[in-house]
Design a protein around this motif. Structure first.
Motif, PDB file in Angstrom:
ATOM      1  N   THR A  31       0.836  -1.188   0.000  1.00  0.00           N
ATOM      2  CA  THR A  31       0.000   0.000   0.000  1.00  0.00           C
ATOM      3  C   THR A  31       0.874   1.242   0.000  1.00  0.00           C
ATOM      4  O   THR A  31       1.777   1.363   0.837  1.00  0.00           O
ATOM      5  N   THR A  61      -9.053  -7.974   2.263  1.00  0.00           N
ATOM      6  CA  THR A  61      -7.912  -7.631   3.101  1.00  0.00           C
ATOM      7  C   THR A  61      -8.419  -6.922   4.357  1.00  0.00           C
ATOM      8  O   THR A  61      -9.634  -6.884   4.617  1.00  0.00           O
ATOM      9  N   VAL A  71      -6.192  -0.339   3.521  1.00  0.00           N
ATOM     10  CA  VAL A  71      -6.732   0.548   2.487  1.00  0.00           C
ATOM     11  C   VAL A  71      -7.042   1.948   2.999  1.00  0.00           C
ATOM     12  O   VAL A  71      -7.110   2.898   2.218  1.00  0.00           O
ATOM     13  N   SER A  84      -2.533   3.910  -3.571  1.00  0.00           N
ATOM     14  CA  SER A  84      -2.588   2.723  -4.428  1.00  0.00           C
ATOM     15  C   SER A  84      -2.396   1.478  -3.584  1.00  0.00           C
ATOM     16  O   SER A  84      -1.729   1.509  -2.547  1.00  0.00           O
ATOM     17  N   VAL A  85      -3.026   0.385  -4.027  1.00  0.00           N
ATOM     18  CA  VAL A  85      -2.839  -0.930  -3.413  1.00  0.00           C
ATOM     19  C   VAL A  85      -2.579  -1.923  -4.542  1.00  0.00           C
ATOM     20  O   VAL A  85      -3.372  -2.035  -5.478  1.00  0.00           O
ATOM     21  N   TYR A 143      -3.809  -4.348  -9.452  1.00  0.00           N
ATOM     22  CA  TYR A 143      -3.988  -3.225  -8.540  1.00  0.00           C
ATOM     23  C   TYR A 143      -5.475  -2.951  -8.328  1.00  0.00           C
ATOM     24  O   TYR A 143      -6.329  -3.368  -9.126  1.00  0.00           O
ATOM     25  N   ALA A 144      -5.760  -2.271  -7.231  1.00  0.00           N
ATOM     26  CA  ALA A 144      -7.148  -1.965  -6.878  1.00  0.00           C
ATOM     27  C   ALA A 144      -7.646  -0.773  -7.664  1.00  0.00           C
ATOM     28  O   ALA A 144      -7.100   0.329  -7.552  1.00  0.00           O
ATOM     29  N   MET A 198     -11.447   0.750  -3.821  1.00  0.00           N
ATOM     30  CA  MET A 198     -11.245   0.193  -2.485  1.00  0.00           C
ATOM     31  C   MET A 198     -12.479   0.448  -1.632  1.00  0.00           C
ATOM     32  O   MET A 198     -13.086   1.512  -1.721  1.00  0.00           O
ATOM     33  N   LEU A 209     -11.100  -5.133  -2.329  1.00  0.00           N
ATOM     34  CA  LEU A 209     -10.433  -4.534  -3.484  1.00  0.00           C
ATOM     35  C   LEU A 209     -11.097  -4.991  -4.769  1.00  0.00           C
ATOM     36  O   LEU A 209     -11.226  -6.194  -5.013  1.00  0.00           O
ATOM     37  N   GLU A 210     -11.548  -4.039  -5.577  1.00  0.00           N
ATOM     38  CA  GLU A 210     -11.978  -4.345  -6.944  1.00  0.00           C
ATOM     39  C   GLU A 210     -10.762  -4.179  -7.839  1.00  0.00           C
ATOM     40  O   GLU A 210     -10.217  -3.085  -7.974  1.00  0.00           O
ATOM     41  N   LEU A 211     -10.322  -5.276  -8.447  1.00  0.00           N
ATOM     42  CA  LEU A 211      -9.054  -5.297  -9.162  1.00  0.00           C
ATOM     43  C   LEU A 211      -9.201  -4.926 -10.634  1.00  0.00           C
ATOM     44  O   LEU A 211     -10.292  -4.965 -11.199  1.00  0.00           O
TER      45      LEU A 211
END
Length: 248
Positions: A56, A78, A83, A94-95, A112-113, A116, A135-137
């Motif tokens: 993160t 997570t 987040v 960013s994650v 990456y997300a 979040m 997380l929506e990737l």
């Protein structure tokens, strides 16, 4: 309704992990007695392929590490503090996750997300009972890694056999997957407690079991260390419904 379950997914080309493995796993370093964790080196076998090293980047310029686990082809679960952190400027800049990472080896690449999510109880008051994140990737990486199912119940979880697996932050274990088996010591409406060894970096790790019908299921999200027990955010009915609503 007193409980509910969702199934996971194992790709055809992803071998099946030994469900009777002895294991090892949380945050900050909370070793209870001697360290019982062991390293997972077969990170492309399920369910380890679906457990992700996480980084993160925050608005204050710092970077922290954590753990996530796949729950759908483009959804990862997570901890909320991976987040959102009021101490680091709020929402993460960013994650990024690397499923099945094994040191410098990243068999599935990264994702990456795009979006979040966490609870307003976490963002407004850092309420530890609601320390969870979704997380929506940016890609369907879960079609390659497989993903966990999930289970909630209103009954006690005391004595249930569980595993915690994640990515410790210590210099000798960083970017390595470690796990440990154990039992639920106690629980309440929002938390699950266990004497499984953990370390900083394992926040967000799946607290899971194996069900012969549904496969590997997350029952909590590891989030905290303690002097006698470590703990995770329990999967409640409302949290189960929220997470599962992102499965399309």
């Amino acid at each position: 309704v007193t409980e509910g379950s969702s199934s996971g997914y194992i790709p055809d080309d992803c071998s099946f992990g030994n469900i009777s493995d002895d294991g090892y796993g949380i945050e900050p370093t909370n070793i209870i007695g001697s360290d019982g964790r062991s390293r997972v080196t077969n990170t492309t076998s399920f369910p380890y392929s679906a457990i992700c090293y996480l980084e993160t980047k925050w608005k204050d310029g710092t970077t922290t590490i954590g753990t996530a686990w796949m729950y759908w082809k483009d959804i990862a679960i997570t901890a909320g503090h991976c987040v959102y952190s009021s101490d680091r400027g709020g929402w993460a800049k960013s994650v990024t996750i690397w499923p099945g990472r094994n040191g410098s080896t990243t068999p599935y690449g990264s994702a990456y997300a795009k979006v979040m999510h966490t609870s307003t109880a976490w963002t407004n008051s850092s309420n530890a009972n609601y320390d969870y994140g979704l997380l929506e990737l940016n890609k369907n990486i879960g079609t390659s890694t497989g993903y966990f199912g999930m289970h909630w119940t209103s009954s006690s979880l005391n004595g249930k056999s569980i595993t915690v697996a994640g990515y410790p932050g210590s210099s000798i274990k960083i970017r390595q997957l470690w796990k440990m088996n154990g039992k639920v010591a106690s629980c309440n409406a929002n938390k699950v407690y266990y004497s499984i060894d953990t370390e900083g970096g394992q926040s967000g790790s799946p607290v899971y079991w194996y069900n012969s019908t549904y496969g590997y299921q997350g029952i909590a999200i590891h989030a905290y260390g303690g002097s006698s027990n470590n703990s995770g955010t329990r999967i409640t009915q409302s949290l189960f419904d929220f997470f599962t609503s992102f499965r399309d």
